[in-house]
Design an enzyme around this catalytic site. Structure first.
Site, mmCIF file in Angstrom:
data_model
loop_
_atom_site.group_PDB
_atom_site.id
_atom_site.type_symbol
_atom_site.label_atom_id
_atom_site.label_comp_id
_atom_site.label_asym_id
_atom_site.label_seq_id
_atom_site.Cartn_x
_atom_site.Cartn_y
_atom_site.Cartn_z
ATOM 1 N N CYS A 1 0.840 -1.209 0.000
ATOM 2 C CA CYS A 1 0.000 0.000 0.000
ATOM 3 C C CYS A 1 0.869 1.250 0.000
ATOM 4 C CB CYS A 1 -0.937 -0.005 1.208
ATOM 5 S SG CYS A 1 -1.975 1.460 1.284
ATOM 6 N N CYS B 1 -0.526 4.186 2.106
ATOM 7 C CA CYS B 1 -0.383 3.993 3.556
ATOM 8 C C CYS B 1 1.072 4.193 4.008
ATOM 9 C CB CYS B 1 -0.798 2.591 3.985
ATOM 10 S SG CYS B 1 -2.236 1.931 3.156
ATOM 11 N N ASP B 2 2.034 3.741 3.193
ATOM 12 C CA ASP B 2 3.408 3.602 3.706
ATOM 13 C C ASP B 2 4.462 4.498 3.065
ATOM 14 O OD1 ASP B 2 2.460 1.679 5.449
ATOM 15 O OD2 ASP B 2 2.832 0.036 4.059
#
Ligand code: NAP
Length: 338
Positions: A142, A145-146
């Site tokens: 992701c 997200c990261d």
């Protein structure tokens, strides 16, 4: 007993999956005055983990998070009950109307006359040594997200589709350097995304090559390549992003005994009906829309399903096969309900 009773709820339609297919179906269902619940752990589905969306009509550019919020707010405002849980089992009542009874992970019971499976897909893995070992310690599925964890650090992204190229564009805003490793020289992604990544200064494309191992000691410090690149068979990176497509999880389709194809996609007819009575499917997990998995096609399938659900539930003479049977070419797999 009192607790179990309190937890049971009843709807015309239970929608499993809170992505664009499920939420669009909910909006239509509410307008048809069908009581409905949208059940899913993540409101917006994959959309909420997408950095930018630029190909959904009406929004020239919007973050996935904002669009996902608009989708769920819309459905909620029109009457959906949003239940942030996961369905773990399904059973059809043998008596009465033949309602479906769903059980969630917290043992909540949801009873419905009709069910829509809008469960989307799950990220594929490349299946190389080190991938599982370093998941969450440098390996990510992701970007949204990261990406921020890799500020000023070198990273690699694997894949050549829309997810990889959109992810790559986002990563260039954080990483000191980004390597895009793709197994062919042509991309599946929209050319727009490819051009925009190519225009960045901190990107190197490594084409017709593959990551064969994730290296590290406690956390990622590199990847091995199938073919040497500039004389070296590995890259020093702190992060490995994998965006090589996604596949539906067959567990729920099997629980409903809905036929699936060899790739676990739910077989549906033109009205989004599955082979299981009063179970429809819509979105990335189905065989419709020429498998062109977009927000627009997912919401269209959800809308078609809701229209057909309304018609079917309101016609006492309606038979499940009236609208054309779903192909039976693929056998139903073993039922898994936990
Ligand atoms: P995808 O289109 O299936 O692309 C997957 C990519 O990963 C392909 O380039 C494939 O290579 C590569 N790949 C697959 N298995 C691999 C392996 N084992 N090792 C190395 N590389 C591998 O997947 P996606 O990008 O996730 O997109 C899925 C669907 O969602 C598509 O329909 C896409 O259009 C849609 N989507 C759309 C947007 C958008 O903004 N419109 C954004 C995200 C996703 P090959 O090319 O060689 O097969």
């Amino acid at each position: 007993m009192a607790d179990a009773k309190k937890k049971e709820s009843k709807y015309d339609l239970a929608i499993i999956g809170a992505g664009p297919a499920g939420l669009a179906a909910s909006v239509y269902a509410s307008r048809y005055k069908l009581s409905n619940a949208v059940i899913g752990p993540e409101l917006g589905g994959y959309v909420s983990t997408t950095h930018l969306v630029e190909d959904y009509l009406g929004f020239e550019t919007i973050t996935g998070m904002d669009l996902a919020e608009k989708f769920s707010e819309h459905a909620k405002k029109f009457g959906a009950e949003l239940i942030q849980e996961q369905v773990s089992a399904a059973e059809r009542q043998a008596n009465g109307r033949g309602d479906w009874v769903l059980t969630t992970w917290t043992d909540r019971k949801i009873r419905a006359r009709a069910v829509l499976l809008a469960t989307g897909t799950k990220h594929n893995k490349i299946g190389v040594p080190g991938e599982d070992k370093f998941e969450g310690r440098g390996v990510s599925y992701c970007v949204t997200c990261d990406a921020a964890f890799f500020k000023e650090k070198p990273v690699v992204i694997v894949g050549g589709g829309d997810s990889a190229l959109k992810g790559a564009l986002h990563l260039t805003e954080f990483a000191s350097h980004l390597y895009v490793v793709h197994r062919r020289k042509d991309f599946r992604a929209e050319p727009t995304w490819v051009d925009r990544v190519k225009a960045k200064q901190n990107v190197t494309f490594i084409l017709e090559n593959e990551v064969t191992e994730v290296l590290g000691d406690g956390k990622v410090d590199g990847v091995k390549l199938k073919q040497p690149f500039k004389g070296k068979d590995s890259l020093n990176v702190d992060g490995v992003f994998i965006e090589i497509g996604s596949t539906p999880d067959p567990t729920l389709a099997n629980a409903f005994k809905a036929n699936i194809d060899d790739g676990n996609f739910v077989l549906v007819n033109d009205c989004q009906r599955t082979s299981a009575e009063r179970v429809w499917a819509a979105g990335d997990n189905t065989t419709n829309s020429a498998m062109f998995r977009q927000i627009g096609t997912a919401s269209a399938e959800g809308s078609v399903a809701a229209g057909d659900i309304y018609e079917h539930l309101n016609d006492p003479k309606a038979k499940w096969a009236d609208k054309g049977a779903v192909s039976e070419s693929t056998p139903v797999q073993t039922v898994v309900t936990d």
